[in-house]
Write a protein that holds these residues in place. Structure first.
Motif, PDB file in Angstrom:
ATOM      1  N   ARG A  13       0.836  -1.194   0.000  1.00  0.00           N
ATOM      2  CA  ARG A  13       0.000   0.000   0.000  1.00  0.00           C
ATOM      3  C   ARG A  13       0.873   1.247   0.000  1.00  0.00           C
ATOM      4  NH1 ARG A  13      -3.872  -0.871   4.898  1.00  0.00           N
ATOM      5  NH2 ARG A  13      -3.887   1.397   4.682  1.00  0.00           N
ATOM      6  N   ALA A  14       0.501   2.188  -0.842  1.00  0.00           N
ATOM      7  CA  ALA A  14       1.289   3.418  -0.984  1.00  0.00           C
ATOM      8  C   ALA A  14       1.205   4.296   0.258  1.00  0.00           C
ATOM      9  CB  ALA A  14       0.813   4.201  -2.200  1.00  0.00           C
ATOM     10  N   ASP A  15       0.067   4.281   0.959  1.00  0.00           N
ATOM     11  CA  ASP A  15      -0.063   5.139   2.129  1.00  0.00           C
ATOM     12  C   ASP A  15       0.862   4.701   3.262  1.00  0.00           C
ATOM     13  OD1 ASP A  15      -1.558   2.809   2.491  1.00  0.00           O
ATOM     14  OD2 ASP A  15      -3.073   3.792   3.732  1.00  0.00           O
ATOM     15  N   ILE A  16       1.097   3.401   3.404  1.00  0.00           N
ATOM     16  CA  ILE A  16       2.024   2.924   4.435  1.00  0.00           C
ATOM     17  C   ILE A  16       3.445   3.326   4.073  1.00  0.00           C
ATOM     18  CG2 ILE A  16       2.992   0.857   5.518  1.00  0.00           C
ATOM     19  CD1 ILE A  16       0.231  -0.422   5.239  1.00  0.00           C
ATOM     20  N   HIS A  17       3.810   3.167   2.810  1.00  0.00           N
ATOM     21  CA  HIS A  17       5.150   3.561   2.370  1.00  0.00           C
ATOM     22  C   HIS A  17       5.353   5.064   2.561  1.00  0.00           C
ATOM     23  CE1 HIS A  17       8.897   3.235   0.207  1.00  0.00           C
ATOM     24  NE2 HIS A  17       8.525   4.219  -0.588  1.00  0.00           N
ATOM     25  N   GLU A  18       4.332   5.830   2.262  1.00  0.00           N
ATOM     26  CA  GLU A  18       4.427   7.281   2.434  1.00  0.00           C
ATOM     27  C   GLU A  18       4.559   7.651   3.913  1.00  0.00           C
ATOM     28  OE1 GLU A  18       1.856  11.146   1.032  1.00  0.00           O
ATOM     29  OE2 GLU A  18       1.655   9.270  -0.069  1.00  0.00           O
ATOM     30  N   ALA A  19       3.916   6.891   4.782  1.00  0.00           N
ATOM     31  CA  ALA A  19       4.054   7.141   6.222  1.00  0.00           C
ATOM     32  C   ALA A  19       5.496   6.873   6.673  1.00  0.00           C
ATOM     33  CB  ALA A  19       3.080   6.260   6.999  1.00  0.00           C
ATOM     34  N   PHE A  20       6.092   5.804   6.180  1.00  0.00           N
ATOM     35  CA  PHE A  20       7.489   5.517   6.518  1.00  0.00           C
ATOM     36  C   PHE A  20       8.426   6.595   5.972  1.00  0.00           C
ATOM     37  CE2 PHE A  20       6.241   0.994   7.292  1.00  0.00           C
ATOM     38  CZ  PHE A  20       6.673   0.955   8.601  1.00  0.00           C
ATOM     39  N   LEU A  21       8.108   7.125   4.788  1.00  0.00           N
ATOM     40  CA  LEU A  21       8.911   8.224   4.251  1.00  0.00           C
ATOM     41  C   LEU A  21       8.815   9.454   5.149  1.00  0.00           C
ATOM     42  CD1 LEU A  21       8.230   8.045   0.417  1.00  0.00           C
ATOM     43  CD2 LEU A  21      10.409   7.721   1.561  1.00  0.00           C
ATOM     44  N   GLY A  22       7.619   9.725   5.661  1.00  0.00           N
ATOM     45  CA  GLY A  22       7.449  10.847   6.576  1.00  0.00           C
ATOM     46  C   GLY A  22       8.237  10.654   7.865  1.00  0.00           C
ATOM     47  N   LEU A  23       8.205   9.451   8.419  1.00  0.00           N
ATOM     48  CA  LEU A  23       8.992   9.159   9.619  1.00  0.00           C
ATOM     49  C   LEU A  23      10.486   9.298   9.345  1.00  0.00           C
ATOM     50  CD1 LEU A  23       7.077   6.082  11.056  1.00  0.00           C
ATOM     51  CD2 LEU A  23       7.277   8.340  12.080  1.00  0.00           C
ATOM     52  N   ALA A  24      10.915   8.796   8.197  1.00  0.00           N
ATOM     53  CA  ALA A  24      12.333   8.904   7.844  1.00  0.00           C
ATOM     54  C   ALA A  24      12.747  10.359   7.692  1.00  0.00           C
ATOM     55  CB  ALA A  24      12.607   8.140   6.548  1.00  0.00           C
ATOM     56  N   THR A  25      11.874  11.176   7.123  1.00  0.00           N
ATOM     57  CA  THR A  25      12.173  12.598   6.981  1.00  0.00           C
ATOM     58  C   THR A  25      12.340  13.248   8.348  1.00  0.00           C
ATOM     59  OG1 THR A  25      10.926  12.655   4.924  1.00  0.00           O
ATOM     60  CG2 THR A  25      11.362  14.765   5.985  1.00  0.00           C
ATOM     61  N   CYS A  26      11.476  12.893   9.294  1.00  0.00           N
ATOM     62  CA  CYS A  26      11.594  13.438  10.657  1.00  0.00           C
ATOM     63  C   CYS A  26      12.914  13.021  11.299  1.00  0.00           C
ATOM     64  CB  CYS A  26      10.426  12.970  11.512  1.00  0.00           C
ATOM     65  SG  CYS A  26       8.851  13.667  11.023  1.00  0.00           S
ATOM     66  N   ILE A  27      13.288  11.763  11.138  1.00  0.00           N
ATOM     67  CA  ILE A  27      14.537  11.267  11.728  1.00  0.00           C
ATOM     68  C   ILE A  27      15.739  11.957  11.097  1.00  0.00           C
ATOM     69  CG2 ILE A  27      16.017   9.220  11.930  1.00  0.00           C
ATOM     70  CD1 ILE A  27      13.387   7.596  12.199  1.00  0.00           C
ATOM     71  N   ILE A  28      15.723  12.098   9.775  1.00  0.00           N
ATOM     72  CA  ILE A  28      16.835  12.754   9.073  1.00  0.00           C
ATOM     73  C   ILE A  28      16.963  14.203   9.526  1.00  0.00           C
ATOM     74  CG2 ILE A  28      17.574  13.598   6.802  1.00  0.00           C
ATOM     75  CD1 ILE A  28      16.385  10.954   5.663  1.00  0.00           C
ATOM     76  N   CYS A  29      15.844  14.913   9.618  1.00  0.00           N
ATOM     77  CA  CYS A  29      15.892  16.317  10.068  1.00  0.00           C
ATOM     78  C   CYS A  29      16.384  16.411  11.500  1.00  0.00           C
ATOM     79  CB  CYS A  29      14.516  16.964   9.937  1.00  0.00           C
ATOM     80  SG  CYS A  29      14.014  17.228   8.236  1.00  0.00           S
ATOM     81  N   PHE A  30      15.924  15.521  12.369  1.00  0.00           N
ATOM     82  CA  PHE A  30      16.368  15.531  13.761  1.00  0.00           C
ATOM     83  C   PHE A  30      17.870  15.314  13.851  1.00  0.00           C
ATOM     84  CE2 PHE A  30      17.346  13.107  17.626  1.00  0.00           C
ATOM     85  CZ  PHE A  30      17.028  14.073  18.576  1.00  0.00           C
ATOM     86  N   ARG A  31      18.377  14.323  13.107  1.00  0.00           N
ATOM     87  CA  ARG A  31      19.822  14.050  13.127  1.00  0.00           C
ATOM     88  C   ARG A  31      20.622  15.243  12.607  1.00  0.00           C
ATOM     89  NH1 ARG A  31      19.877   7.958  10.622  1.00  0.00           N
ATOM     90  NH2 ARG A  31      19.059   6.882  12.473  1.00  0.00           N
ATOM     91  N   HIS A  32      20.107  15.881  11.571  1.00  0.00           N
ATOM     92  CA  HIS A  32      20.809  17.019  10.977  1.00  0.00           C
ATOM     93  C   HIS A  32      20.838  18.203  11.945  1.00  0.00           C
ATOM     94  CE1 HIS A  32      22.571  19.196   7.678  1.00  0.00           C
ATOM     95  NE2 HIS A  32      21.677  20.167   7.806  1.00  0.00           N
ATOM     96  N   ILE A  33      19.713  18.477  12.583  1.00  0.00           N
ATOM     97  CA  ILE A  33      19.662  19.564  13.558  1.00  0.00           C
ATOM     98  C   ILE A  33      20.537  19.259  14.767  1.00  0.00           C
ATOM     99  CG2 ILE A  33      18.124  20.748  15.177  1.00  0.00           C
ATOM    100  CD1 ILE A  33      15.951  20.534  12.996  1.00  0.00           C
ATOM    101  N   LYS A  34      20.540  18.001  15.173  1.00  0.00           N
ATOM    102  CA  LYS A  34      21.340  17.581  16.321  1.00  0.00           C
ATOM    103  C   LYS A  34      22.830  17.794  16.086  1.00  0.00           C
ATOM    104  CE  LYS A  34      22.036  13.414  19.035  1.00  0.00           C
ATOM    105  NZ  LYS A  34      21.630  12.014  19.149  1.00  0.00           N
ATOM    106  N   THR A  35      23.290  17.557  14.852  1.00  0.00           N
ATOM    107  CA  THR A  35      24.720  17.778  14.558  1.00  0.00           C
ATOM    108  C   THR A  35      25.064  19.256  14.474  1.00  0.00           C
ATOM    109  OG1 THR A  35      24.314  17.600  12.175  1.00  0.00           O
ATOM    110  CG2 THR A  35      24.953  15.587  13.334  1.00  0.00           C
ATOM    111  N   LEU A  36      24.082  20.105  14.131  1.00  0.00           N
ATOM    112  CA  LEU A  36      24.336  21.540  14.039  1.00  0.00           C
ATOM    113  C   LEU A  36      24.449  22.180  15.416  1.00  0.00           C
ATOM    114  CD1 LEU A  36      21.953  22.572  11.131  1.00  0.00           C
ATOM    115  CD2 LEU A  36      24.424  22.276  11.044  1.00  0.00           C
ATOM    116  N   CYS A  37      23.758  21.620  16.391  1.00  0.00           N
ATOM    117  CA  CYS A  37      23.772  22.212  17.746  1.00  0.00           C
ATOM    118  C   CYS A  37      24.953  21.754  18.581  1.00  0.00           C
ATOM    119  CB  CYS A  37      22.491  21.854  18.475  1.00  0.00           C
ATOM    120  SG  CYS A  37      21.055  22.618  17.709  1.00  0.00           S
TER     121      CYS A  37
END
Length: 111
Positions: free
Chosen positions: A87-111
Motif C-alpha cells: 500500500r502506498a499510504d504505508i510507504h508514504e508514512a514511513f517516508l514521513g517518519l524517515a524525513t523526521c529522523i533525518i531532520c532531527f539528526r541534521h539539527i542535532k549535529t548543528l547544535c
C-alpha cells in the motif's frame, strides 16, 4: 522527461497565479537530446542538461549532489531501500517518519 515536468504541482508564493513551471531544469546526461532541449525552451524553461561525451566538471554535480545525498539518507534506512509495502499510504508514512529522523539528526549535529 516531459511528463515529469507537466506533473509539477503549482507552487504557492507571491501574490497572483501559482507558478507551474520552474525557471531552469537540471538533468544528467540521460536526458541529453535536442528534442528535450527544444521542447523545454518552448515551455519557457532554461534546460541545464549535461552533454554526452564531455568531461565532468560542468558544474551540474554541485546541484545534483544535494538530491543524491538526500536519497542516500533515505536509503540508509533499510525499510525504505526496497519497497516492501504493497500500500502506498504505508510507504508514504514511513517516508514521513524517515524525513523526521533525518531532520532531527541534521539539527542535532548543528547544535
Amino acid at each position: 522527461l516531459l511528463p515529469l515536468v507537466e506533473a509539477i504541482p503549482p507552487v504557492r508564493g507571491r501574490r497572483g497565479r501559482p507558478r507551474r513551471r520552474p525557471d531552469a531544469l537540471y538533468a544528467d546526461r540521460a536526458y541529453d537530446s535536442d528534442k528535450h532541449r527544444d521542447e523545454l525552451r518552448d515551455m519557457g524553461i532554461d534546460p541545464k542538461i549535461a552533454q554526452r561525451g564531455t568531461g565532468h566538471g560542468s558544474g551540474l554535480g554541485v546541484i545534483r549532489w544535494v538530491v543524491e545525498r538526500t536519497i542516500a539518507w533515505y536509503h540508509s534506512m533499510r525499510r525504505l531501500r526496497i519497497r516492501w509495502e504493497r500500500r502506498a499510504d504505508i510507504h508514504e508514512a514511513f517516508l514521513g517518519l524517515a524525513t523526521c529522523i533525518i531532520c532531527f539528526r541534521h539539527i542535532k549535529t548543528l547544535c
